[in-house]
Design an enzyme around this catalytic site. Sequence first.
Site, PDB file in Angstrom:
ATOM      1  N   ASP A  21      14.476  91.998  22.787  1.00  0.00           N
ATOM      2  CA  ASP A  21      13.960  91.617  24.112  1.00  0.00           C
ATOM      3  C   ASP A  21      13.514  90.159  24.093  1.00  0.00           C
ATOM      4  OD1 ASP A  21      13.373  92.065  26.759  1.00  0.00           O
ATOM      5  OD2 ASP A  21      11.396  92.911  26.381  1.00  0.00           O
ATOM      6  N   SER A  29       0.315  92.415  32.806  1.00  0.00           N
ATOM      7  CA  SER A  29       0.195  93.831  33.146  1.00  0.00           C
ATOM      8  C   SER A  29       1.583  94.364  33.476  1.00  0.00           C
ATOM      9  CB  SER A  29      -0.737  94.009  34.350  1.00  0.00           C
ATOM     10  OG  SER A  29      -0.882  95.372  34.673  1.00  0.00           O
ATOM     11  N   ALA A  30       2.105  95.230  32.610  1.00  0.00           N
ATOM     12  CA  ALA A  30       3.455  95.767  32.782  1.00  0.00           C
ATOM     13  C   ALA A  30       3.398  97.285  32.884  1.00  0.00           C
ATOM     14  CB  ALA A  30       4.342  95.328  31.619  1.00  0.00           C
ATOM     15  N   SER A  31       4.559  97.909  32.904  1.00  0.00           N
ATOM     16  CA  SER A  31       4.626  99.346  33.180  1.00  0.00           C
ATOM     17  C   SER A  31       4.112 100.204  32.039  1.00  0.00           C
ATOM     18  CB  SER A  31       6.065  99.744  33.516  1.00  0.00           C
ATOM     19  OG  SER A  31       6.937  99.402  32.454  1.00  0.00           O
ATOM     20  N   ILE A  32       4.146  99.696  30.811  1.00  0.00           N
ATOM     21  CA  ILE A  32       3.710 100.489  29.662  1.00  0.00           C
ATOM     22  C   ILE A  32       2.336 100.076  29.160  1.00  0.00           C
ATOM     23  CG2 ILE A  32       4.197 100.898  27.198  1.00  0.00           C
ATOM     24  CD1 ILE A  32       7.092 101.213  27.879  1.00  0.00           C
ATOM     25  N   LYS A  66      -3.406  94.709  23.179  1.00  0.00           N
ATOM     26  CA  LYS A  66      -2.410  95.392  23.999  1.00  0.00           C
ATOM     27  C   LYS A  66      -2.857  96.844  24.150  1.00  0.00           C
ATOM     28  CE  LYS A  66       2.632  96.129  24.129  1.00  0.00           C
ATOM     29  NZ  LYS A  66       3.912  95.831  23.420  1.00  0.00           N
ATOM     30  N   GLN A  85      -1.070  96.850  29.098  1.00  0.00           N
ATOM     31  CA  GLN A  85      -1.758  95.685  29.650  1.00  0.00           C
ATOM     32  C   GLN A  85      -2.309  94.879  28.487  1.00  0.00           C
ATOM     33  OE1 GLN A  85      -3.734  96.181  33.447  1.00  0.00           O
ATOM     34  NE2 GLN A  85      -5.648  95.399  32.567  1.00  0.00           N
ATOM     35  N   VAL A  86      -2.299  93.542  28.613  1.00  0.00           N
ATOM     36  CA  VAL A  86      -2.676  92.661  27.507  1.00  0.00           C
ATOM     37  C   VAL A  86      -3.859  91.792  27.909  1.00  0.00           C
ATOM     38  CG1 VAL A  86      -1.906  90.839  25.951  1.00  0.00           C
ATOM     39  CG2 VAL A  86      -0.304  92.633  26.653  1.00  0.00           C
TER      40      VAL A  86
END
Length: 454
Positions: free
Chosen positions: A291, A134-137, A154, A139-140
Amino acid sequence: MSKDTIVNEMRANLAREREGLALVRNTARGAFRVFETVGVVGRQGLGWLLGDREALPRHLRRTFESLGATYIKLGQFIASSPSLFPEEYVSEFQKCLDRTPPLPFHYIRETVEAELGAPLDTLYEWVDPKPLASASIAQVHAARLKNGADVVIKVQRPGVRQVLLTDFNFLYASARLVESLAPGLSRSALSGVIEELQAGMLEECDFLQEARNLDAFNRFLAETGNVAAVAPRPVASHTTKRVLTMERFHGVPLTDLQVLRRYTDDPAGTLITALNTWFSSLMVCDFFHADVHAGNLMLLEDGRVGFIDFGMVGRIRPEAWQGMMAFFEAIGSGDVPAMARAMAMVGMTSEEVDVDALARDISALQDRLTDVDASALVQADRNDREVNQLLTDLVRIGEGHGIRFPREFALLLKQFLYFDRYVQALAPELDMFSDQRVDLFGTLDQLPGDEPLH
């Protein structure tokens, strides 16, 4: 007036009303976000003025984290740009977290069903309610298709794109104001850097583009005969701008040496495969993976190297990549005129660069330059203060001649730093710049469609 005409007019009016309502909602959200940003900055600034005097880099990092996705990404940009920012800020922003509390699963269900136009249980055999990340842009979640294939889904967080647009418009306006009040800063093109960052982050919000990136990278691997690396294949029927369904990989991150040894007795060989694949993509693919941190490179159960998460990619002009390599080589040999030519090649400018004058300014640093080899410049975490200061001075000299280094310059440095950490973890005896198994410079002898460089 016919019935069909009336119906068409009603539909057109309804569409205009929806567009108008969407514009009002977005405008209201944008205004609320600006007020929210000003409020957070005001509270943090007031606390600092009233005596909460923690170190300024730490205070700024905590403020960025409070402001969310846009500023977290900016913090990570600072952390990965030792050539552009002071050492204490680069070090502090390494701690900038891109983890957020997970969204409730009902939101994931509602978003997927709205985007794909069908109930979740008709689209997938199974979806794990617990997120993998779960990141800022986004969720997976892990899932399985009706045909039995393991996949991941995603799902974009609500309102992320609008927040990014609002934040960057605010930052751009602020940058233009600063540039007008301090004309000396205009040569550094602060507003231009913000524009480039905005373009990159908005691209991350387009999952259809990410799916195209995945397809393009797999085509690049096939066309170059590379069977040792792979990227997930997207599932087109289950993908939209806000939902991306793709093949799930099973394996371990490259940095986990103890677990990695269960899969291979040659960690260095695995790392060399990843390095050569990435360096080859710089010249042969339309883009490079921008990245390659520990979560985005895996050793799969079948022995291949898996490249995942193609939301952030970089594109570099062949002449800029030539210039960057020439820049490192010139520093290693102490050739100041060659260094000046390389800086002009790498940088972006609307002015004609006086290379001789640039070389004279660089020569003031010549004693320091002769003490630093090319590899040191991409190992700033090992050569901390002196190398960071040297890179900062070189960038400032370039800016004094109207040169603005492109976003890709920082992105490339960031990936070199990541790979250097992989080397430290997996093969500390490996030298990326001299090991004959690493094809770092060989692809530069002849670029597709170009004349020989040497």
